[in-house]
Scaffold this motif. Sequence first.
Motif, short mmCIF file in Angstrom:
data_model
loop_
_atom_site.label_atom_id
_atom_site.label_comp_id
_atom_site.label_asym_id
_atom_site.label_seq_id
_atom_site.Cartn_x
_atom_site.Cartn_y
_atom_site.Cartn_z
N GLY A 84 -12.54 24.76 165.48
CA GLY A 84 -12.18 24.97 166.89
C GLY A 84 -13.33 25.55 167.67
O GLY A 84 -13.94 26.55 167.25
N ALA A 105 -12.36 31.68 170.83
CA ALA A 105 -12.34 32.36 169.53
C ALA A 105 -13.41 31.78 168.62
O ALA A 105 -14.24 32.52 168.06
N GLU A 127 -14.61 20.49 165.78
CA GLU A 127 -13.73 20.49 166.96
C GLU A 127 -13.10 19.10 167.12
O GLU A 127 -13.82 18.11 167.16
N SER A 128 -11.79 19.07 167.25
CA SER A 128 -11.13 17.75 167.34
C SER A 128 -11.33 17.07 168.69
O SER A 128 -11.32 15.85 168.77
N GLY A 174 -12.15 24.55 174.34
CA GLY A 174 -10.72 24.75 174.05
C GLY A 174 -9.91 24.78 175.32
O GLY A 174 -10.15 23.99 176.25
N HIS A 175 -9.01 25.73 175.40
CA HIS A 175 -8.13 25.85 176.54
C HIS A 175 -8.85 26.31 177.81
O HIS A 175 -8.31 26.22 178.91
N PRO A 229 -5.16 27.41 185.45
CA PRO A 229 -6.12 28.39 185.98
C PRO A 229 -6.45 29.48 184.96
O PRO A 229 -5.55 30.05 184.36
N HIS A 230 -7.74 29.76 184.80
CA HIS A 230 -8.18 30.81 183.88
C HIS A 230 -8.98 31.86 184.65
O HIS A 230 -10.09 31.58 185.12
N LEU A 231 -8.39 33.03 184.78
CA LEU A 231 -9.01 34.13 185.51
C LEU A 231 -9.39 35.20 184.50
O LEU A 231 -8.51 35.72 183.81
N ASN A 277 -11.06 16.06 163.53
CA ASN A 277 -9.96 16.94 163.17
C ASN A 277 -10.18 17.46 161.76
O ASN A 277 -10.36 16.67 160.81
N PHE A 278 -10.20 18.76 161.62
CA PHE A 278 -10.41 19.39 160.31
C PHE A 278 -9.44 18.82 159.27
O PHE A 278 -9.81 18.62 158.11
N TYR A 333 2.18 27.64 175.30
CA TYR A 333 2.69 29.00 175.14
C TYR A 333 3.60 29.07 173.90
O TYR A 333 4.57 28.31 173.82
N ARG A 375 -5.28 32.12 169.36
CA ARG A 375 -3.92 31.99 169.87
C ARG A 375 -3.05 31.08 169.02
O ARG A 375 -1.86 31.33 168.84
N TYR A 433 -2.78 35.35 173.59
CA TYR A 433 -3.97 36.17 173.78
C TYR A 433 -4.57 35.86 175.14
O TYR A 433 -4.79 34.69 175.46
N MET A 463 -8.04 35.95 177.41
CA MET A 463 -9.38 35.62 176.93
C MET A 463 -10.13 36.84 176.39
O MET A 463 -10.81 36.75 175.37
C1 LIG Z 1 -1.91 27.83 181.16
C2 LIG Z 1 -2.71 28.98 180.59
C3 LIG Z 1 -3.40 29.79 181.47
C4 LIG Z 1 -4.14 30.86 180.96
N1 LIG Z 1 -4.78 31.65 181.86
C5 LIG Z 1 -5.46 32.71 181.41
C6 LIG Z 1 -6.08 33.60 182.34
O1 LIG Z 1 -5.97 33.44 183.56
N2 LIG Z 1 -6.76 34.67 181.85
C7 LIG Z 1 -6.88 34.90 180.50
O2 LIG Z 1 -7.52 35.87 180.11
N3 LIG Z 1 -6.32 34.05 179.60
C8 LIG Z 1 -5.62 32.97 180.02
N4 LIG Z 1 -5.05 32.12 179.11
C9 LIG Z 1 -5.27 32.34 177.67
C10 LIG Z 1 -6.53 31.59 177.14
O3 LIG Z 1 -6.35 30.21 177.33
C11 LIG Z 1 -6.71 31.94 175.65
O4 LIG Z 1 -6.98 33.31 175.51
C12 LIG Z 1 -7.87 31.20 174.98
O5 LIG Z 1 -7.91 29.85 175.29
C13 LIG Z 1 -7.73 31.35 173.47
O6 LIG Z 1 -8.82 30.74 172.82
P1 LIG Z 1 -8.67 30.15 171.35
O7 LIG Z 1 -10.04 29.83 170.92
O8 LIG Z 1 -7.83 31.05 170.52
O9 LIG Z 1 -7.79 28.83 171.51
P2 LIG Z 1 -8.14 27.42 172.16
O10 LIG Z 1 -8.86 27.61 173.42
O11 LIG Z 1 -6.90 26.63 172.17
O12 LIG Z 1 -9.16 26.77 171.12
C14 LIG Z 1 -8.76 26.21 169.91
C15 LIG Z 1 -9.64 24.98 169.66
O13 LIG Z 1 -9.40 24.52 168.33
C16 LIG Z 1 -9.38 23.11 168.35
N5 LIG Z 1 -8.62 22.68 167.19
C17 LIG Z 1 -7.32 22.97 166.92
N6 LIG Z 1 -6.96 22.41 165.75
C18 LIG Z 1 -8.04 21.78 165.26
C19 LIG Z 1 -8.30 21.03 164.08
N7 LIG Z 1 -7.34 20.82 163.18
N8 LIG Z 1 -9.54 20.51 163.88
C20 LIG Z 1 -10.52 20.71 164.82
N9 LIG Z 1 -10.33 21.41 165.95
C21 LIG Z 1 -9.11 21.95 166.17
C22 LIG Z 1 -8.72 22.78 169.69
O14 LIG Z 1 -9.01 21.47 170.09
C23 LIG Z 1 -9.32 23.83 170.60
O15 LIG Z 1 -10.51 23.37 171.19
C24 LIG Z 1 -4.24 31.08 179.58
C25 LIG Z 1 -3.54 30.26 178.70
C26 LIG Z 1 -2.76 29.24 179.20
C27 LIG Z 1 -1.94 28.42 178.25
#
Ligand SMILES: Cc1cc2nc3c(=O)[nH]c(=O)nc-3n(C[C@H](O)[C@H](O)[C@H](O)COP(=O)(O)OP(=O)(O)OC[C@H]3O[C@@H](n4cnc5c(N)ncnc54)[C@H](O)[C@@H]3O)c2cc1C
Length: 384
Positions: free
Chosen positions: A11, A15, A35-36, A42-43, A60-62, A222-223, A329, A358, A365, A367
């Motif tokens: 991913g 994170a 990364e898939s 990511g998000h 929106p990501h603030l 994809n892993f 979510y 997450r 979580y 960001m």
């Molecule tokens: C609608 C929404 C709005 C948000 N707004 C805010 C905000 O305003 N402020 C804030 O602080 N936080 C916000 N967040 C939270 C924020 O999105 C997360 O904290 C952050 O994205 C978490 O990062 P992560 O790396 O854990 O997950 P992700 O960003 O989901 O990254 C995981 C990655 O792993 C990859 N992956 C998954 N499975 C596999 C696999 N099997 N093989 C290869 N790759 C894989 C995915 O494609 C992805 O790229 C929001 C979340 C949502 C849902």
Amino acid sequence: MRHLIDCIVVGAGLAGATIAEQLADKYSKNVLVIESRFNVGGHCYDKLDKSGIRLHMYGPHLFHTDNSKVWNYLSHFTDWEMYEHRALVAIHGQKVPVPFNFVSLEALFPRALADRIESKLLDIFGFDRKINILELRNKHDEDLELLANFIYKNVFEQYSLKQWGFKPEQMDADVVGRIPVVLNHDSRYFQDRYQAVPREGYTQMITNMLSNKRIKVMLGTNFMDIAHLQEGKIYILGQEFRGSVYYTGKVDELAGFVFGNLPYRSLKLQFERINLEYFQEVAQVNYPNQYDFTRITEFKHIQPSESKDTIILKEYPLEHVHGENDPFYPVFNKESRERYEKYAELLHQYKQIILVGRLAEYKYYDMDDVVARALVAVEQAMQG
Ligand SMILES: Cc1cc2nc3c(=O)[nH]c(=O)nc-3n(C[C@H](O)[C@H](O)[C@H](O)COP(=O)(O)OP(=O)(O)OC[C@H]3O[C@@H](n4cnc5c(N)ncnc54)[C@H](O)[C@@H]3O)c2cc1C
């Protein structure tokens, strides 16, 4: 493979990028990031549209935090544009600040009643406090109950039904607790010390985090298509891999869904170009009581653009179906938490696997929290 790659990170979200950066920079490890998707971020993935408006492709990501360590860490990879988020909620033809505060109260209630309720709130809870709707209801005061019922009916109930498919009281208390009533006139959505967005976007910040020469990023993979877990060992393309695997994807997918799916809500995201300079007053307007979408975001309010048009985003909640849409979510309830624990226990036999983020930890979580968690996860793993 063992000699070329010390660690695998699954991913390239915030994170995964934090973990890879720390392993490469601080511990001189050779890291493979798998990364898939065909992009990093990511998000948090964002991009400029053709008219130069930066769009957050998953909503929106603030960025907001009180954590100086996280702020300083990310500041190595980006400059910031200061931004304080403001959101409104549409009720009875008016748009008032959300979280609900004294400005909202004074806009919607007759002055004398608003004054009386404010005095009671200040006497009972104190200035600047954030209380949640359930706390307010439990006070057995006629005016506070009136306020509680008003907010519950007009803000939370319909919003929760749309967002989660449940009434608020059917959710875990912390979901309701996350939606506060604020006892002041401060209409900023967050009160954190640091509030900003990366000047060149989250995708660029994350790309910078992954730019260390010891990090290789494999996109579009994809892993689960190349890895195989068996009896406590991990095989990549048929060969045993003995290094650490930091996994930030869905934990139920990693374990082959043996205990069933972990429930998530997903979103259908509809971007619309509007031939106006601005569409609405602030970046975010919530619509609990009208329409099928929950809110409209207008990105030009987050990062200004010269464009004559504007772009808005409508979010339509729906159930997450693996392989069909993205998990947004986690749906927290007793059953889903217990199911997660079973997955965590099952994967415990794979000592090399470290679950972070997450999806892997089945947590909401922000960001800053996910970066803090990733920093600690690497430190603990390297010490232990
Ligand atoms: C609608 C929404 C709005 C948000 N707004 C805010 C905000 O305003 N402020 C804030 O602080 N936080 C916000 N967040 C939270 C924020 O999105 C997360 O904290 C952050 O994205 C978490 O990062 P992560 O790396 O854990 O997950 P992700 O960003 O989901 O990254 C995981 C990655 O792993 C990859 N992956 C998954 N499975 C596999 C696999 N099997 N093989 C290869 N790759 C894989 C995915 O494609 C992805 O790229 C929001 C979340 C949502 C849902």
